[in-house]
Design an enzyme around this catalytic site. Structure first.
Site, PDB file in Angstrom:
ATOM      1  N   ASN A 196     -13.143  10.223  -0.941  1.00  0.00           N
ATOM      2  CA  ASN A 196     -13.777   9.324  -1.888  1.00  0.00           C
ATOM      3  C   ASN A 196     -13.444   7.916  -1.424  1.00  0.00           C
ATOM      4  O   ASN A 196     -12.289   7.542  -1.381  1.00  0.00           O
ATOM      5  CB  ASN A 196     -13.225   9.595  -3.296  1.00  0.00           C
ATOM      6  CG  ASN A 196     -14.045   8.915  -4.348  1.00  0.00           C
ATOM      7  OD1 ASN A 196     -15.240   8.716  -4.154  1.00  0.00           O
ATOM      8  ND2 ASN A 196     -13.421   8.548  -5.445  1.00  0.00           N
ATOM      9  N   ASN A 223      -0.208  15.527  -3.685  1.00  0.00           N
ATOM     10  CA  ASN A 223      -0.589  14.465  -4.612  1.00  0.00           C
ATOM     11  C   ASN A 223       0.438  14.346  -5.747  1.00  0.00           C
ATOM     12  O   ASN A 223       0.773  15.339  -6.390  1.00  0.00           O
ATOM     13  CB  ASN A 223      -1.977  14.771  -5.194  1.00  0.00           C
ATOM     14  CG  ASN A 223      -2.596  13.548  -5.855  1.00  0.00           C
ATOM     15  OD1 ASN A 223      -1.919  12.797  -6.557  1.00  0.00           O
ATOM     16  ND2 ASN A 223      -3.883  13.362  -5.641  1.00  0.00           N
ATOM     17  N   ASP A 224       0.942  13.117  -5.965  1.00  0.00           N
ATOM     18  CA  ASP A 224       1.953  12.911  -6.998  1.00  0.00           C
ATOM     19  C   ASP A 224       1.369  13.057  -8.404  1.00  0.00           C
ATOM     20  O   ASP A 224       2.103  13.172  -9.376  1.00  0.00           O
ATOM     21  CB  ASP A 224       2.586  11.522  -6.825  1.00  0.00           C
ATOM     22  CG  ASP A 224       3.215  11.344  -5.437  1.00  0.00           C
ATOM     23  OD1 ASP A 224       3.913  12.273  -4.981  1.00  0.00           O
ATOM     24  OD2 ASP A 224       2.980  10.295  -4.807  1.00  0.00           O
ATOM     25  N   CYS A 282       0.838  -1.214   0.000  1.00  0.00           N
ATOM     26  CA  CYS A 282       0.000   0.000   0.000  1.00  0.00           C
ATOM     27  C   CYS A 282       0.867   1.257   0.000  1.00  0.00           C
ATOM     28  O   CYS A 282       1.737   1.414   0.854  1.00  0.00           O
ATOM     29  CB  CYS A 282      -0.904  -0.005   1.235  1.00  0.00           C
ATOM     30  SG  CYS A 282      -1.737   1.575   1.510  1.00  0.00           S
ATOM     31  N   CYS A 318       0.474   3.278   3.445  1.00  0.00           N
ATOM     32  CA  CYS A 318       0.886   2.768   4.758  1.00  0.00           C
ATOM     33  C   CYS A 318       2.179   3.450   5.214  1.00  0.00           C
ATOM     34  O   CYS A 318       2.978   3.905   4.389  1.00  0.00           O
ATOM     35  CB  CYS A 318       1.055   1.243   4.697  1.00  0.00           C
ATOM     36  SG  CYS A 318      -0.493   0.336   4.992  1.00  0.00           S
ATOM     37  N   HIS A 349     -20.983  22.931   6.017  1.00  0.00           N
ATOM     38  CA  HIS A 349     -21.758  21.683   5.972  1.00  0.00           C
ATOM     39  C   HIS A 349     -21.008  20.648   5.167  1.00  0.00           C
ATOM     40  O   HIS A 349     -20.123  20.969   4.377  1.00  0.00           O
ATOM     41  CB  HIS A 349     -23.156  21.917   5.390  1.00  0.00           C
ATOM     42  CG  HIS A 349     -23.172  22.399   3.970  1.00  0.00           C
ATOM     43  ND1 HIS A 349     -22.909  23.707   3.627  1.00  0.00           N
ATOM     44  CD2 HIS A 349     -23.403  21.752   2.797  1.00  0.00           C
ATOM     45  CE1 HIS A 349     -22.991  23.844   2.307  1.00  0.00           C
ATOM     46  NE2 HIS A 349     -23.286  22.672   1.780  1.00  0.00           N
ATOM     47  N   SER A 409      -9.521   2.510  -5.313  1.00  0.00           N
ATOM     48  CA  SER A 409      -9.119   1.115  -5.101  1.00  0.00           C
ATOM     49  C   SER A 409      -8.403   0.899  -3.776  1.00  0.00           C
ATOM     50  O   SER A 409      -8.329  -0.205  -3.282  1.00  0.00           O
ATOM     51  CB  SER A 409      -8.205   0.661  -6.236  1.00  0.00           C
ATOM     52  OG  SER A 409      -7.042   1.469  -6.234  1.00  0.00           O
ATOM     53  N   HIS A 419      -7.016   2.037   2.298  1.00  0.00           N
ATOM     54  CA  HIS A 419      -6.349   2.767   3.378  1.00  0.00           C
ATOM     55  C   HIS A 419      -7.073   4.109   3.594  1.00  0.00           C
ATOM     56  O   HIS A 419      -7.254   4.870   2.645  1.00  0.00           O
ATOM     57  CB  HIS A 419      -4.871   3.000   3.045  1.00  0.00           C
ATOM     58  CG  HIS A 419      -4.071   3.356   4.259  1.00  0.00           C
ATOM     59  ND1 HIS A 419      -3.035   2.577   4.733  1.00  0.00           N
ATOM     60  CD2 HIS A 419      -4.191   4.384   5.143  1.00  0.00           C
ATOM     61  CE1 HIS A 419      -2.545   3.128   5.834  1.00  0.00           C
ATOM     62  NE2 HIS A 419      -3.225   4.224   6.098  1.00  0.00           N
ATOM     63  N   VAL A 440     -28.005   7.537 -14.350  1.00  0.00           N
ATOM     64  CA  VAL A 440     -27.925   7.320 -15.800  1.00  0.00           C
ATOM     65  C   VAL A 440     -29.254   7.653 -16.461  1.00  0.00           C
ATOM     66  O   VAL A 440     -30.232   7.980 -15.792  1.00  0.00           O
ATOM     67  CB  VAL A 440     -27.575   5.842 -16.112  1.00  0.00           C
ATOM     68  CG1 VAL A 440     -26.198   5.483 -15.587  1.00  0.00           C
ATOM     69  CG2 VAL A 440     -28.624   4.915 -15.521  1.00  0.00           C
ATOM     70  N   LYS A 500     -27.215   2.366  -6.854  1.00  0.00           N
ATOM     71  CA  LYS A 500     -27.965   3.236  -7.736  1.00  0.00           C
ATOM     72  C   LYS A 500     -27.036   3.728  -8.835  1.00  0.00           C
ATOM     73  O   LYS A 500     -25.864   4.016  -8.589  1.00  0.00           O
ATOM     74  CB  LYS A 500     -28.465   4.437  -6.944  1.00  0.00           C
ATOM     75  CG  LYS A 500     -29.127   5.490  -7.808  1.00  0.00           C
ATOM     76  CD  LYS A 500     -29.386   6.742  -6.999  1.00  0.00           C
ATOM     77  CE  LYS A 500     -30.012   7.811  -7.858  1.00  0.00           C
ATOM     78  NZ  LYS A 500     -31.413   7.505  -8.184  1.00  0.00           N
ATOM     79  N   GLN A 507      -8.740  13.905   0.390  1.00  0.00           N
ATOM     80  CA  GLN A 507      -7.973  14.805  -0.450  1.00  0.00           C
ATOM     81  C   GLN A 507      -8.382  16.249  -0.188  1.00  0.00           C
ATOM     82  O   GLN A 507      -9.467  16.515   0.327  1.00  0.00           O
ATOM     83  CB  GLN A 507      -8.202  14.490  -1.929  1.00  0.00           C
ATOM     84  CG  GLN A 507      -7.761  13.079  -2.328  1.00  0.00           C
ATOM     85  CD  GLN A 507      -7.811  12.882  -3.831  1.00  0.00           C
ATOM     86  OE1 GLN A 507      -7.167  13.610  -4.576  1.00  0.00           O
ATOM     87  NE2 GLN A 507      -8.570  11.904  -4.280  1.00  0.00           N
ATOM     88  N   HIS A 547      -8.141   7.624   3.716  1.00  0.00           N
ATOM     89  CA  HIS A 547      -7.513   8.880   3.320  1.00  0.00           C
ATOM     90  C   HIS A 547      -8.522   9.778   2.624  1.00  0.00           C
ATOM     91  O   HIS A 547      -9.553   9.321   2.137  1.00  0.00           O
ATOM     92  CB  HIS A 547      -6.325   8.616   2.380  1.00  0.00           C
ATOM     93  CG  HIS A 547      -6.726   8.105   1.029  1.00  0.00           C
ATOM     94  ND1 HIS A 547      -7.200   6.823   0.821  1.00  0.00           N
ATOM     95  CD2 HIS A 547      -6.758   8.705  -0.188  1.00  0.00           C
ATOM     96  CE1 HIS A 547      -7.479   6.655  -0.459  1.00  0.00           C
ATOM     97  NE2 HIS A 547      -7.233   7.777  -1.094  1.00  0.00           N
ATOM     98  N   HIS A 592      -4.127   0.352   8.042  1.00  0.00           N
ATOM     99  CA  HIS A 592      -4.618   0.136   6.682  1.00  0.00           C
ATOM    100  C   HIS A 592      -6.080  -0.309   6.678  1.00  0.00           C
ATOM    101  O   HIS A 592      -6.812  -0.073   5.715  1.00  0.00           O
ATOM    102  CB  HIS A 592      -3.745  -0.951   6.029  1.00  0.00           C
ATOM    103  CG  HIS A 592      -4.061  -1.243   4.601  1.00  0.00           C
ATOM    104  ND1 HIS A 592      -3.661  -0.427   3.569  1.00  0.00           N
ATOM    105  CD2 HIS A 592      -4.754  -2.270   4.021  1.00  0.00           C
ATOM    106  CE1 HIS A 592      -4.074  -0.944   2.410  1.00  0.00           C
ATOM    107  NE2 HIS A 592      -4.744  -2.056   2.653  1.00  0.00           N
ATOM    108  N   HIS A 638     -18.295  21.807   2.464  1.00  0.00           N
ATOM    109  CA  HIS A 638     -18.583  23.115   1.877  1.00  0.00           C
ATOM    110  C   HIS A 638     -18.569  24.160   2.985  1.00  0.00           C
ATOM    111  O   HIS A 638     -19.167  23.953   4.041  1.00  0.00           O
ATOM    112  CB  HIS A 638     -19.944  23.114   1.175  1.00  0.00           C
ATOM    113  CG  HIS A 638     -19.929  22.353  -0.117  1.00  0.00           C
ATOM    114  ND1 HIS A 638     -21.045  21.829  -0.704  1.00  0.00           N
ATOM    115  CD2 HIS A 638     -18.903  22.032  -0.934  1.00  0.00           C
ATOM    116  CE1 HIS A 638     -20.717  21.223  -1.827  1.00  0.00           C
ATOM    117  NE2 HIS A 638     -19.428  21.326  -1.990  1.00  0.00           N
TER     118      HIS A 638
END
Ligand SMILES: [Zn+2]
Ligand SMILES: [Zn+2]
Lengths: 379, 379
Positions: free
Chosen positions: B156, B77-78, B52, B55, B322, B164, B167, B340, B337, B171, B169, B116, B300
């Site tokens: 996210n 962020n790379d 990971c 980690c 909020h 994927s 761990h 679409v 859900k 952003q 985290h 992790h 926000h």
């Protein structure tokens, strides 16, 4: 200060149809991708599936039986999101910030073709023309029912879009209000026509006013092909990855030679040209990643068919007929884009530029990959 | 005319934060579902994963090495979507309809904890308080950099959301423009404060004006629990499935006792209360379908931290802090859900009403399902 390079510098593009921005990060195209792999699309489908509720003469879960139809077939959705009249009275809001309104209407399913294993990309032009004729028919029938203010024609294709049945079909929802996105677009078209002069060479909207989409399509059709966002162009229709596209391979398909408010105003020649354009765009989509390309597609046009004797200068004719294709795939048949994180919470975002996406689609063949082996044999 | 029944009659609800509608079709809750089954969420993760990149002390793909951190850890962020200055000059649009603007800023990753296998739902309150402290720190640091106009904190979570790495985290993206959705919300808050009188009992915004979210939260906190959209309520924070929710189990988390423009203004007590609310909401989420519940979450607030010596009546303080949680799951750990078809082309749509979703979440335990066996053993 360095020059702006749209294939490297992060930037935001403005969508004049919705008034929203999209963040473009083209420098990020090469970041390693680690995420969900989608299951492969089914292939080698049978021409007829006895278990499919859309195949000819089969039964649906509501108990009804499909006709032994030979071309298209329309039925009312057995699980409609919107119900027919009578609509109850509007409720008293418990607080002014908790507003709502009842809605009524109807939902139809339109089967595109009896063959379980075909899609728009593999149907013959006359078969696609029959679908367009059916769309025109439903638009007129639903759009003249009492209490209906809007008719939305759309197709949702592929398991990746939550649509489990590969049998080619679309839907039409008719409702008593103009929904959010078309309302926003119609408002943008109206405001544009009120506050802009038409360019000399582009087609004009009602009363000779400027039409946002006539101007945009006319401009895109004139861009040199190597800087272009054009996917295909025929005598009447233009398919572009719009300047403000959100989805990696999003396409807008629209007539660019004259201002056409709705499907109803298409001449026979324009309908045939429309079928040709639909065929060519969807073939290129399938050929991009050699799979049955998933997407949501929707028709935006005048909310209702023109009333008998209505003038072409009617305000409702500010609408300009166009289709949006929103496909989720990003890199190959298994890797999709997710609208999540920053995009759900702040602003749509893409890495691949619309110009790069259009180039990729222009490089695709218009001979469907599943028909290439066969074509080889015939030679 | 029949009475309006919000658990049966299709209706549209208005979202006063965005000015958009959502179509609600509660009668359709029982339609058979046929669609994609999502792969199960991973379980039995190791506490440390040598593969990971998040980690402690592990290497990232850019070649950098993480600290042997013991609590939270922040790094740039790379593969940032937005790049630091210098920003190139704005390009000349090739046509007025093809507008764009360069954007600059920076993207940080914040690791929530060295373990992790843990998530917000399983972290202790002091660990969550450390994450909040880190958010406040980044908000202040990024929000005072030159050229920055907005700081977006978000998380996210889950493969279903394209993330994927389990761990824990989040952003933070800092940028030179206020993005679409927060800009729309801030505009709605401003317009509301200008054209509405505050209610007697609700907290007030700057200059004693009405605050849309103070009014809304105050009203929701007063609704009898069996008609309520409340998920949890503690001394300072309220979590509701908002009246206008798009996602089945969408939650808005906000302070309801006083008007708080940003994370910066939280007292120590309000921070602890915030950690408690985050813990309880995410525990209920995991317990709803006995899985690690996927979502996108975003904060926000006032676009930038208050300048030194700024008045509380500063216009920027019209913002009301909020959080939105947008989770995709609908029926169980595998059925999600999809936004679409009609929803992408016309208007957001839901079947389950927000009141039904809130009831489901209120019935969930606040003892995490993975800790229940252990709790049993200890008795
Ligand atoms: Zn036009
Ligand atoms: Zn407030």
């Amino acid at each position: 200060m360095a020059d702006f390079d749209p294939t490297f510098n992060p930037h935001r593009r403005y969508n004049p149809l919705t008034g929203e921005y999209i963040l473009v990060s083209p420098h990020r195209m090469k970041r390693p991708w680690k995420g969900q792999i989608e299951p492969p699309q089914p292939s080698n489908l049978p021409a007829y599936d006895p278990e499919c509720y859309l195949c000819p003469a089969n039964s649906r879960s509501g108990g009804q039986k499909n006709d032994a139809y030979e071309h298209t077939f329309v039925f009312e959705n057995d699980f409609a999101a919107i119900l027919p009249p009578p609509m109850p009275a509007a409720p008293q809001p418990p607080h002014p910030l908790l507003a709502s309104e009842p809605v009524q209407g109807g939902c139809d399913v339109i089967i595109f073709h009896p063959r379980h294993d075909l899609t728009l990309a593999r149907l013959a032009i006359p078969d696609i023309e029959r679908i367009i004729d059916e769309w025109v028919g439903i638009y007129k029938r639903r759009g003249t029912q009492e209490g209906i203010e809007y008719v939305q024609i759309f197709e949702n294709k592929g398991a990746m879009m939550g649509c489990s049945n590969p049998h080619p079909h679309g839907q039409v929802w008719a409702m008593s209000a103009v929904p959010t996105l078309p309302a926003k677009e119609l408002d943008s078209l109206r405001k544009y026509s009120e506050s802009n002069k038409p360019s000399e060479t582009a087609p004009k909207g009602p009363k000779g006013c400027a039409c946002l989409l006539c101007e945009y399509a006319h401009f895109e059709a004139s861009v040199p092909i190597d800087e272009s966002r054009i996917v295909i162009k025929n005598d009447h229709w233009l398919a572009v990855v719009p300047w403000w596209a959100t989805w990696p391979f999003e396409v807008m398909l629209l007539p660019y030679k004259r201002h056409i408010p709705s499907l109803q105003e298409l001449t026979q020649e324009e309908r045939t040209s429309f079928a040709d354009a639909l065929s060519r765009v969807t073939k290129r989509y399938d050929n991009l990643f050699l799979c049955s390309f998933a997407y949501s597609m929707g028709v935006h046009q005048r909310p209702l068919p023109a009333k008998e004797g209505a003038s072409v200068d009617d305000d409702a004719n500010t609408a300009h007929l166009h289709l949006h294709f929103a496909p989720p795939l990003l890199r190959n048949a298994s890797i999709r884009k997710f609208l999540v994180g920053f995009e759900l919470m702040a602003e749509a975002q893409r890495d691949l530029t619309p110009e790069q996406a259009a180039t990729r689609l222009r490089l695709c063949s218009e001979l469907h990959y599943l028909d290439q082996a066969e074509a080889g044999k015939e030679q």
